[in-house]
Design an enzyme around this catalytic site. Structure first.
Site, PDB file in Angstrom:
ATOM      1  N   LYS A  74      -1.485   2.387  12.096  1.00 29.97           N
ATOM      2  CA  LYS A  74      -2.560   1.625  12.717  1.00 29.97           C
ATOM      3  C   LYS A  74      -3.781   1.366  11.840  1.00 29.97           C
ATOM      4  O   LYS A  74      -4.594   0.488  12.157  1.00 29.97           O
ATOM      5  CB  LYS A  74      -3.027   2.366  13.983  1.00 29.97           C
ATOM      6  CG  LYS A  74      -2.006   2.333  15.093  1.00 29.97           C
ATOM      7  CD  LYS A  74      -1.720   0.904  15.522  1.00 29.97           C
ATOM      8  CE  LYS A  74      -0.504   0.800  16.414  1.00 29.97           C
ATOM      9  NZ  LYS A  74      -0.012  -0.574  16.505  1.00 29.97           N
TER      10      LYS A  74
ATOM     11  N   TYR B  84      11.893   7.331  12.371  1.00 32.21           N
ATOM     12  CA  TYR B  84      10.981   8.471  12.545  1.00 32.21           C
ATOM     13  C   TYR B  84      11.825   9.671  12.971  1.00 32.21           C
ATOM     14  O   TYR B  84      12.474   9.629  14.018  1.00 32.21           O
ATOM     15  CB  TYR B  84       9.966   8.176  13.650  1.00 32.21           C
ATOM     16  CG  TYR B  84       8.893   7.181  13.295  1.00 32.21           C
ATOM     17  CD1 TYR B  84       9.111   5.806  13.419  1.00 32.21           C
ATOM     18  CD2 TYR B  84       7.647   7.604  12.848  1.00 32.21           C
ATOM     19  CE1 TYR B  84       8.110   4.892  13.098  1.00 32.21           C
ATOM     20  CE2 TYR B  84       6.643   6.698  12.539  1.00 32.21           C
ATOM     21  CZ  TYR B  84       6.886   5.346  12.664  1.00 32.21           C
ATOM     22  OH  TYR B  84       5.892   4.447  12.351  1.00 32.21           O
TER      23      TYR B  84
ATOM     24  N   HIS C  17      10.602  -6.765  11.678  1.00 35.38           N
ATOM     25  CA  HIS C  17      11.400  -5.734  12.356  1.00 35.38           C
ATOM     26  C   HIS C  17      11.196  -5.838  13.868  1.00 35.38           C
ATOM     27  O   HIS C  17      10.072  -5.967  14.336  1.00 35.38           O
ATOM     28  CB  HIS C  17      10.968  -4.329  11.897  1.00 35.38           C
ATOM     29  CG  HIS C  17      11.452  -3.969  10.523  1.00 35.38           C
ATOM     30  ND1 HIS C  17      11.517  -2.678  10.081  1.00 35.38           N
ATOM     31  CD2 HIS C  17      11.892  -4.745   9.495  1.00 35.38           C
ATOM     32  CE1 HIS C  17      11.989  -2.652   8.838  1.00 35.38           C
ATOM     33  NE2 HIS C  17      12.210  -3.899   8.464  1.00 35.38           N
TER      34      HIS C  17
ATOM     35  N   TYR D  23       2.851   0.057  19.549  1.00 36.01           N
ATOM     36  CA  TYR D  23       3.293   0.005  18.144  1.00 36.01           C
ATOM     37  C   TYR D  23       3.191  -1.427  17.596  1.00 36.01           C
ATOM     38  O   TYR D  23       2.775  -1.640  16.462  1.00 36.01           O
ATOM     39  CB  TYR D  23       4.735   0.522  18.029  1.00 36.01           C
ATOM     40  CG  TYR D  23       5.116   0.911  16.618  1.00 36.01           C
ATOM     41  CD1 TYR D  23       5.529  -0.054  15.695  1.00 36.01           C
ATOM     42  CD2 TYR D  23       5.017   2.226  16.181  1.00 36.01           C
ATOM     43  CE1 TYR D  23       5.853   0.287  14.397  1.00 36.01           C
ATOM     44  CE2 TYR D  23       5.352   2.581  14.887  1.00 36.01           C
ATOM     45  CZ  TYR D  23       5.764   1.603  13.995  1.00 36.01           C
ATOM     46  OH  TYR D  23       6.074   1.949  12.698  1.00 36.01           O
TER      47      TYR D  23
ATOM     48  N   PRO E 227      -1.516   8.375   9.980  1.00 36.02           N
ATOM     49  CA  PRO E 227      -0.688   7.189   9.712  1.00 36.02           C
ATOM     50  C   PRO E 227       0.584   7.082  10.559  1.00 36.02           C
ATOM     51  O   PRO E 227       1.270   6.086  10.516  1.00 36.02           O
ATOM     52  CB  PRO E 227      -0.343   7.329   8.234  1.00 36.02           C
ATOM     53  CG  PRO E 227      -0.533   8.758   7.923  1.00 36.02           C
ATOM     54  CD  PRO E 227      -1.582   9.276   8.839  1.00 36.02           C
TER      55      PRO E 227
HETATM   56  P1  FAS Z   1     -10.283   0.855   2.468  1.00 33.50           P
HETATM   57  O1  FAS Z   1     -10.496   2.301   2.153  1.00 33.50           O
HETATM   58  O2  FAS Z   1      -8.939   0.258   2.302  1.00 33.50           O
HETATM   59  O3  FAS Z   1     -11.262  -0.037   1.555  1.00 33.50           O
HETATM   60  C1  FAS Z   1     -12.580   0.384   1.264  1.00 33.50           C
HETATM   61  C2  FAS Z   1     -12.972  -0.247  -0.056  1.00 33.50           C
HETATM   62  O4  FAS Z   1     -14.342   0.076  -0.308  1.00 33.50           O
HETATM   63  C3  FAS Z   1     -12.161   0.305  -1.222  1.00 33.50           C
HETATM   64  O5  FAS Z   1     -11.662  -0.747  -2.011  1.00 33.50           O
HETATM   65  C4  FAS Z   1     -13.174   1.150  -1.999  1.00 33.50           C
HETATM   66  O6  FAS Z   1     -12.938   1.127  -3.388  1.00 33.50           O
HETATM   67  C5  FAS Z   1     -14.481   0.470  -1.648  1.00 33.50           C
HETATM   68  N1  FAS Z   1     -15.641   1.358  -1.738  1.00 33.50           N
HETATM   69  C6  FAS Z   1     -15.732   2.643  -1.332  1.00 33.50           C
HETATM   70  N2  FAS Z   1     -16.970   3.116  -1.578  1.00 33.50           N
HETATM   71  C7  FAS Z   1     -17.671   2.101  -2.152  1.00 33.50           C
HETATM   72  C8  FAS Z   1     -18.985   1.965  -2.641  1.00 33.50           C
HETATM   73  N3  FAS Z   1     -19.840   2.982  -2.592  1.00 33.50           N
HETATM   74  N4  FAS Z   1     -19.367   0.791  -3.188  1.00 33.50           N
HETATM   75  C9  FAS Z   1     -18.503  -0.265  -3.223  1.00 33.50           C
HETATM   76  N5  FAS Z   1     -17.223  -0.205  -2.790  1.00 33.50           N
HETATM   77  C10 FAS Z   1     -16.827   0.971  -2.260  1.00 33.50           C
HETATM   78  N6  FAS Z   1      -2.667   3.119   7.180  1.00 33.50           N
HETATM   79  C11 FAS Z   1      -1.509   2.748   7.757  1.00 33.50           C
HETATM   80  O7  FAS Z   1      -1.527   1.975   8.709  1.00 33.50           O
HETATM   81  N7  FAS Z   1      -0.307   3.238   7.272  1.00 33.50           N
HETATM   82  C12 FAS Z   1      -0.251   4.077   6.176  1.00 33.50           C
HETATM   83  O8  FAS Z   1       0.819   4.503   5.756  1.00 33.50           O
HETATM   84  C13 FAS Z   1      -1.443   4.460   5.535  1.00 33.50           C
HETATM   85  N8  FAS Z   1      -1.426   5.252   4.422  1.00 33.50           N
HETATM   86  C14 FAS Z   1      -2.616   5.607   3.826  1.00 33.50           C
HETATM   87  C15 FAS Z   1      -2.655   6.445   2.674  1.00 33.50           C
HETATM   88  C16 FAS Z   1      -3.863   6.805   2.084  1.00 33.50           C
HETATM   89  C17 FAS Z   1      -3.868   7.690   0.858  1.00 33.50           C
HETATM   90  C18 FAS Z   1      -5.081   6.361   2.641  1.00 33.50           C
HETATM   91  C19 FAS Z   1      -6.413   6.787   2.043  1.00 33.50           C
HETATM   92  C20 FAS Z   1      -5.061   5.538   3.764  1.00 33.50           C
HETATM   93  C21 FAS Z   1      -3.835   5.155   4.358  1.00 33.50           C
HETATM   94  N9  FAS Z   1      -3.780   4.330   5.483  1.00 33.50           N
HETATM   95  C22 FAS Z   1      -2.624   3.956   6.089  1.00 33.50           C
HETATM   96  C23 FAS Z   1      -4.959   3.848   6.064  1.00 33.50           C
HETATM   97  C24 FAS Z   1      -5.393   2.656   5.249  1.00 33.50           C
HETATM   98  O9  FAS Z   1      -4.365   1.722   5.180  1.00 33.50           O
HETATM   99  C25 FAS Z   1      -6.677   2.180   5.861  1.00 33.50           C
HETATM  100  O10 FAS Z   1      -6.621   2.168   7.274  1.00 33.50           O
HETATM  101  C26 FAS Z   1      -7.088   0.832   5.362  1.00 33.50           C
HETATM  102  O11 FAS Z   1      -7.110   0.886   3.966  1.00 33.50           O
HETATM  103  C27 FAS Z   1      -8.454   0.523   5.971  1.00 33.50           C
HETATM  104  O12 FAS Z   1      -8.994  -0.532   5.298  1.00 33.50           O
HETATM  105  P2  FAS Z   1     -10.555  -0.561   4.975  1.00 33.50           P
HETATM  106  O13 FAS Z   1     -11.315  -0.172   6.171  1.00 33.50           O
HETATM  107  O14 FAS Z   1     -10.796  -1.878   4.336  1.00 33.50           O
HETATM  108  O15 FAS Z   1     -10.822   0.635   3.947  1.00 33.50           O
HETATM  109  C1  PHB Z   2       4.693   2.731   5.567  1.00 32.56           C
HETATM  110  O1  PHB Z   2       5.607   1.891   5.416  1.00 32.56           O
HETATM  111  O2  PHB Z   2       3.956   3.089   4.622  1.00 32.56           O
HETATM  112  C2  PHB Z   2       4.473   3.339   6.919  1.00 32.56           C
HETATM  113  C3  PHB Z   2       5.239   2.926   7.986  1.00 32.56           C
HETATM  114  C4  PHB Z   2       5.026   3.473   9.242  1.00 32.56           C
HETATM  115  C5  PHB Z   2       4.059   4.450   9.399  1.00 32.56           C
HETATM  116  C6  PHB Z   2       3.281   4.865   8.316  1.00 32.56           C
HETATM  117  C7  PHB Z   2       3.499   4.314   7.067  1.00 32.56           C
HETATM  118  O3  PHB Z   2       3.849   5.009  10.627  1.00 32.56           O
END
Ligand code: FAS
Ligand code: PHB
Length: 398
Positions: free
Chosen positions: A303, A206, A79, A391, A299
């Site tokens: 980022k 947005y 995009h 962005y 979110p």
């Molecule tokens: P993660 O949380 O992805 O990974 C951590 C890992 O550690 C997991 O697999 C977990 O199972 C494991 N773990 C936890 N405790 C443990 C333990 N005690 N022992 C062993 N393993 C363990 N970011 C965006 O940019 N856009 C979004 O739209 C967006 N939506 C999100 C929605 C939700 C519901 C959540 C929770 C996050 C969202 N995020 C979004 C943010 C998300 O993408 C994170 O920034 C990203 O997963 C970060 O990656 P990690 O730091 O690897 O953490």
């Molecule tokens: C998504 O595609 O999940 C998404 C895109 C932009 C955002 C957050 C989430 O700012």
């Protein structure tokens, strides 16, 4: 007689197989540095967990350089801009024209699948369903990770430990007494759906509407990803599909009534809380925190995943310097380097969130000021360039 603890040895113990842990593990592998990844969930669970969707150009380039970007290159949707929609009118922000960079839409679970496949292909160890992970002797030269797998107690003796276990993990919790933590919660949340419906726009929209924020994103030409702002304590059970679609139609409506939103079967829905969080420093002894274990951003700026990737990139470089030359400069400066970027990203994520959401209790003045800010950002080359730079991803610097 209790079974003996099974003792293992590695250079870097990595807790968590999300984007941070998996990117770090593969970067270390490419440097010939041994690591063991310990993940509490099953492979199926982490490869199906619906989360982020937007990759900065730098993250796309990193994954390609790591040799895990082939499917991303084939299936990712590039995009060159986004649309801001307010007062019933759309305003295109042209990343390509403003900063010459782009973003790619590619679901986080697809990134995780590609990285897990690379890990398994490398033959390096990744342990799924590692239970009761704990970290020990973090200030010694041999910090240890203890865990249980299939009923057998294990102790992994490491040179270093990477806490990549997310916001609710054990690694940061183990050192919280030595940290300063900064937090901001928001008076709203996001209700997100995945729908089997072709995206109604070729780029993200947005929307800041009187009824609240809405975001149109996508996962493929067949799958839409849509969000609406809701109250932070909303119960998803109170949101049947029809109610969600009704709000989406209202919040994306254009003044001329011409723009239409395509509906389809909802295949997933959830409510995600909104918070900003930073732990400082991101290291303690020989434990280094990366990704959500160290920081959380709302979110709105897309980022979270990208910040996790840059933490992993800095940490991999720091560890490679140590093992190749004994130089600890980057390791000593790891937290300072990562937090400098983190706080800029925190500001951007806060700015996008405060600009695009209806703030409960806002005054009439605040509402007019917010609309004027949107008008300025979408009509000023200087302001839209700043947004486009953030962005699409700030330059990677060490
Ligand atoms: P993660 O949380 O992805 O990974 C951590 C890992 O550690 C997991 O697999 C977990 O199972 C494991 N773990 C936890 N405790 C443990 C333990 N005690 N022992 C062993 N393993 C363990 N970011 C965006 O940019 N856009 C979004 O739209 C967006 N939506 C999100 C929605 C939700 C519901 C959540 C929770 C996050 C969202 N995020 C979004 C943010 C998300 O993408 C994170 O920034 C990203 O997963 C970060 O990656 P990690 O730091 O690897 O953490
Ligand atoms: C998504 O595609 O999940 C998404 C895109 C932009 C955002 C957050 C989430 O700012």
């Amino acid at each position: 007689m209790a079974d003996p603890i099974k003792v293992g040895r590695t250079q870097v113990g990595i807790v968590g197989a999300g984007p941070a842990g998996l990117i770090l593990a593969h970067l270390l592998h490419l440097e010939g540095i041994d690591s063991v990844v310990l993940e509490m969930r099953t492979r199926k669970y982490i490869e199906e967990r619906v989360r982020a969707g937007v990759l900065e150009q730098g993250t796309v380039e990193l994954l390609a350089d790591m040799g895990v970007g082939d499917r991303l290159k084939r299936e990712g949707l590039v995009h060159h801009g986004v649309e801001f929609r307010f007062n019933g009118q759309g305003h295109h922000i042209d990343f390509q024209a403003l900063v010459g960079r782009s973003i790619t839409i590619y679901a986080q679970q697809e990134v995780v699948k590609d990285l897990v496949a690379a890990r398994l292909a490398s033959g390096a160890p990744i342990v799924f369903e590692a239970a009761d992970v704990t970290v020990h002797e973090l200030t010694s030269k041999s910090p240890k990770i203890r865990y249980r797998k299939d009923g057998v107690e294990h102790e992994l003796v490491c040179d270093f430990i990477a806490g990549c276990d997310g916001f609710h993990g054990v690694c940061r919790a183990s050192i919280e007494k030595s940290l300063t933590m900064y937090e901001r919660t928001y008076p709203f949340a996001w209700l997100g759906i995945l729908a089997q419906a072709p995206p109604s726009s070729h780029e993200l929209i947005y929307a800041n509407h009187e009824l609240g924020f809405a975001l149109l994103s996508m996962r493929s030409p067949e799958i839409s990803r849509l969000y609406i702002q809701c109250d932070p304590d909303e119960d998803i059970a109170n949101w049947p599909d029809a109610r969600i679609w009704e709000q989406l139609h209202l919040r994306f409506a254009t003044r001329d009534g011409k723009w239409k939103l395509t509906e389809g079967p909802v295949i997933q829905k959830n409510i995600a809380e909104m918070r900003s969080f930073v732990a400082d420093p991101m290291q303690y002894g020989r434990l280094f925190l990366a990704g959500d274990a160290a920081h959380i951003v709302p979110p709105t700026g897309a980022k979270g995943l990208n910040l996790a990737a840059t933490d992993a990139r800095v940490l991999a470089r720091a560890l490679a310097n140590f093992y190749s030359s004994g130089n600890t400069d980057l390791m000593d400066r790891y937290s300072q380097i990562c937090l400098r970027r983190c706080w800029k990203v925190q500001h951007f994520s806060w700015w996008m969130t405060s600009m695009l959401h209806r703030i409960p209790g806002e005054s009439a003045f605040d509402r007019q000021r917010q609309l004027a800010e949107l008008d300025y950002v979408t009509s000023s080359r200087a302001a839209s360039t700043a947004l486009a730079e953030h962005y699409t991803g700030l330059p990677f610097t060490i």
